[in-house]
Design a protein around this motif. Structure first.
Motif, PDB file in Angstrom:
ATOM      1  N   ALA A 298       0.830  -1.206   0.000  1.00  0.00           N
ATOM      2  CA  ALA A 298       0.000   0.000   0.000  1.00  0.00           C
ATOM      3  C   ALA A 298       0.865   1.258   0.000  1.00  0.00           C
ATOM      4  O   ALA A 298       0.567   2.241  -0.691  1.00  0.00           O
ATOM      5  CB  ALA A 298      -0.938  -0.010   1.203  1.00  0.00           C
ATOM      6  N   ALA A 299       1.961   1.233   0.768  1.00  0.00           N
ATOM      7  CA  ALA A 299       2.869   2.384   0.782  1.00  0.00           C
ATOM      8  C   ALA A 299       3.517   2.573  -0.585  1.00  0.00           C
ATOM      9  O   ALA A 299       3.670   3.707  -1.069  1.00  0.00           O
ATOM     10  CB  ALA A 299       3.939   2.188   1.851  1.00  0.00           C
ATOM     11  N   ALA A 300       3.891   1.456  -1.235  1.00  0.00           N
ATOM     12  CA  ALA A 300       4.484   1.537  -2.571  1.00  0.00           C
ATOM     13  C   ALA A 300       3.497   2.105  -3.577  1.00  0.00           C
ATOM     14  O   ALA A 300       3.851   2.955  -4.408  1.00  0.00           O
ATOM     15  CB  ALA A 300       4.954   0.156  -3.020  1.00  0.00           C
ATOM     16  N   LEU A 301       2.249   1.639  -3.511  1.00  0.00           N
ATOM     17  CA  LEU A 301       1.239   2.151  -4.438  1.00  0.00           C
ATOM     18  C   LEU A 301       0.980   3.629  -4.195  1.00  0.00           C
ATOM     19  O   LEU A 301       0.900   4.421  -5.150  1.00  0.00           O
ATOM     20  CB  LEU A 301      -0.058   1.358  -4.292  1.00  0.00           C
ATOM     21  CG  LEU A 301      -1.194   1.821  -5.214  1.00  0.00           C
ATOM     22  CD1 LEU A 301      -0.825   1.600  -6.678  1.00  0.00           C
ATOM     23  CD2 LEU A 301      -2.496   1.098  -4.876  1.00  0.00           C
ATOM     24  N   GLY A 302       0.855   4.013  -2.922  1.00  0.00           N
ATOM     25  CA  GLY A 302       0.644   5.424  -2.621  1.00  0.00           C
ATOM     26  C   GLY A 302       1.772   6.292  -3.134  1.00  0.00           C
ATOM     27  O   GLY A 302       1.553   7.363  -3.716  1.00  0.00           O
ATOM     28  N   TRP A 303       3.012   5.814  -2.952  1.00  0.00           N
ATOM     29  CA  TRP A 303       4.190   6.542  -3.455  1.00  0.00           C
ATOM     30  C   TRP A 303       4.111   6.670  -4.969  1.00  0.00           C
ATOM     31  O   TRP A 303       4.340   7.755  -5.528  1.00  0.00           O
ATOM     32  CB  TRP A 303       5.446   5.783  -3.052  1.00  0.00           C
ATOM     33  CG  TRP A 303       6.731   6.375  -3.554  1.00  0.00           C
ATOM     34  CD1 TRP A 303       7.491   7.316  -2.946  1.00  0.00           C
ATOM     35  CD2 TRP A 303       7.384   6.061  -4.796  1.00  0.00           C
ATOM     36  NE1 TRP A 303       8.595   7.612  -3.711  1.00  0.00           N
ATOM     37  CE2 TRP A 303       8.550   6.855  -4.863  1.00  0.00           C
ATOM     38  CE3 TRP A 303       7.109   5.196  -5.848  1.00  0.00           C
ATOM     39  CZ2 TRP A 303       9.432   6.800  -5.934  1.00  0.00           C
ATOM     40  CZ3 TRP A 303       7.976   5.138  -6.910  1.00  0.00           C
ATOM     41  CH2 TRP A 303       9.123   5.932  -6.963  1.00  0.00           C
ATOM     42  N   GLY A 304       3.769   5.595  -5.650  1.00  0.00           N
ATOM     43  CA  GLY A 304       3.701   5.627  -7.108  1.00  0.00           C
ATOM     44  C   GLY A 304       2.598   6.525  -7.624  1.00  0.00           C
ATOM     45  O   GLY A 304       2.800   7.287  -8.586  1.00  0.00           O
TER      46      GLY A 304
END
Length: 421
Positions: A162-168
């Motif tokens: 979820a953190a990776a998706l939010g960052w992207g």
């Protein structure tokens, strides 16, 4: 940090090892809803054992650094394996794992295609004094509140994805987006949505609405219809498995794909997608942005070595589930080699805070505090014109370690002491 009580920790040298083979257990879904993923995990496990024993082309043994394995098994002992069927049920998984431990004398169990199974088998391995190298398990709990000293996870967790998706999403689509969330009504859904919201709202995104959806829902049309009238230009689906396939299918039927809203391309995003889900979604995945733990199209030397080995043997590229089981097996075998023993406490010590590279996700760390592997996360987007069933996604970026690492105390739990037989 003391890893275990003294009476448990009895390290032996290679010369003192029993002369028989080292037996490993692969506990995967060979029946039930995740049987396809289980079959791919089994293929990869067999390939890893072959490479550890010095057979075939060696695969990722040619790229893993540092490397203690020599292609002569584990500590000069040939590696063999047994298998069990989890049926994607915690009780069945525990029963088959117990058979492996009591009848077959395994020193490590890997595999699984659900977090419930992983947590159940991990607890059993802790009790039995052997190592658990988790397969496909995404819940925070596996290395969070249910973590154990004898258990390790290479697959990323829901907080990381979820953190990776939010960052992207922040960097791909700017700071003026309006997001509508459909959230599966259980802990994984809540955590995923909250993490993505925190990442995107920090940059100025607006949350238009969040709606909880039942896990039993199959037709998501009643939940998709209000999105078009909401003014949202991003639909975030905190859904998994069949829920994700069905919600995207409903969005496609409602004409949500390929639209323009607020003068921008409409985007559909979800925290995690697997190869099996992509095949279920098919060409409707073209507008989907998500994360994967690993993808066969990666061009680093380790990924390509694995894809080449797997493709030569089986005739098609490996899934992310296959990659996880292959890598976990190599990491376990290498830890035994470095420890000079298959004793569980010695292996735990060898794996904790072990930094490695060449296995497909760049520089990676098995964090000592929670036994979660911390590594960069691939961001993927659906291919608009896939050539085949294995070509449904493309890697578009990587969320760096700084974006996905987190304080291990955030997810609760305690490793406790290690346990050896």
């Amino acid at each position: 940090m003391a890893l275990c009580a003294p009476h448990f920790f009895a390290r032996t040298t290679a010369a003192q090892q029993p002369p028989g083979p080292v037996v490993l257990g692969l506990n995967v879904a060979q029946s039930g809803p995740y049987a396809d993923e289980g079959a791919d995990e089994l293929r990869a496990f067999e390939l890893a054992v072959q490479h550890i024993n010095g057979e075939g082309d060696g695969g990722m043994l040619n790229t893993m650094r540092p490397l203690a394995l020599t292609g002569a098994g584990i500590l000069g002992r040939r590696v063999e394996f047994v298998t069990g069927d989890t049926q994607t049920r915690s009780d069945a998984a525990r029963a088959s794992a117990l058979t492996m431990i009591e009848k077959d004398g395994v020193s490590m169990i890997s595999g699984g295609s659900s977090s419930g199974v992983a947590v159940a088998v991990q607890a059993l391995c802790q009790e039995a004094g052997i190592i658990f190298m988790a397969g496909l398990t995404h819940s925070n709990d596996t290395t969070g509140k249910d973590r154990t000293r004898n258990g390790f996870r290479h697959f990323f967790n829901s907080n990381m994805s979820a953190a990776a998706l939010g960052w992207g999403l922040r960097f791909m689509y700017g700071n003026e987006r309006r997001a509508y969330y459909l959230t599966a009504d259980y802990n994984w859904g809540y955590n995923s949505t909250a993490t993505i919201q925190a990442e995107t709202e920090a940059l100025g995104w607006t949350t238009v609405q969040e709606v909880l959806t039942p896990l039993t829902q199959t037709d998501f049309t009643p939940y998709i219809a209000p999105v078009a009238a909401s003014g949202a230009d991003v639909l975030v689906l905190s859904h998994y498995g069949g829920n994700l396939v069905n919600s995207i299918t409903s969005a496609a039927r409602a004409g949500m794909l390929g639209r323009q809203v607020n003068g921008r391309d409409f985007v559909i995003a979800c925290p995690l997608v697997t190869d099996l889900m992509l095949r279920g979604i098919g060409s409707d995945a073209a507008d989907l942005v998500s994360t994967m733990n690993w993808h066969w199209s990666l061009q680093d030397a380790g990924s390509q070595a694995f894809v080449r080995s797997f493709g030569t043997r089986y005739g098609f590229p490996p899934s992310s589930a296959a990659h996880t089981c292959y890598v976990q097996t190599l990491l376990y075998a290498d830890a035994c080699q470095r420890a000079g023993s298959t004793d569980a406490c010695a292996v735990v010590e060898a794996l904790e805070d072990f930094e490695f590279d060449g296995l497909g996700n760049g520089s990676s760390l098995y964090r000592a505090e929670d036994h979660q592997c911390i590594k960069s996360v691939p961001l993927v987007k659906g291919r608009p014109n896939p050539e085949n069933a294995f070509d449904l996604a493309q890697v578009i970026d990587f969320a760096p370690l700084s974006a996905v690492a987190y304080d291990p105390s955030l997810l609760g739990g305690s490793l406790g002491d290690c346990n050896s037989r």
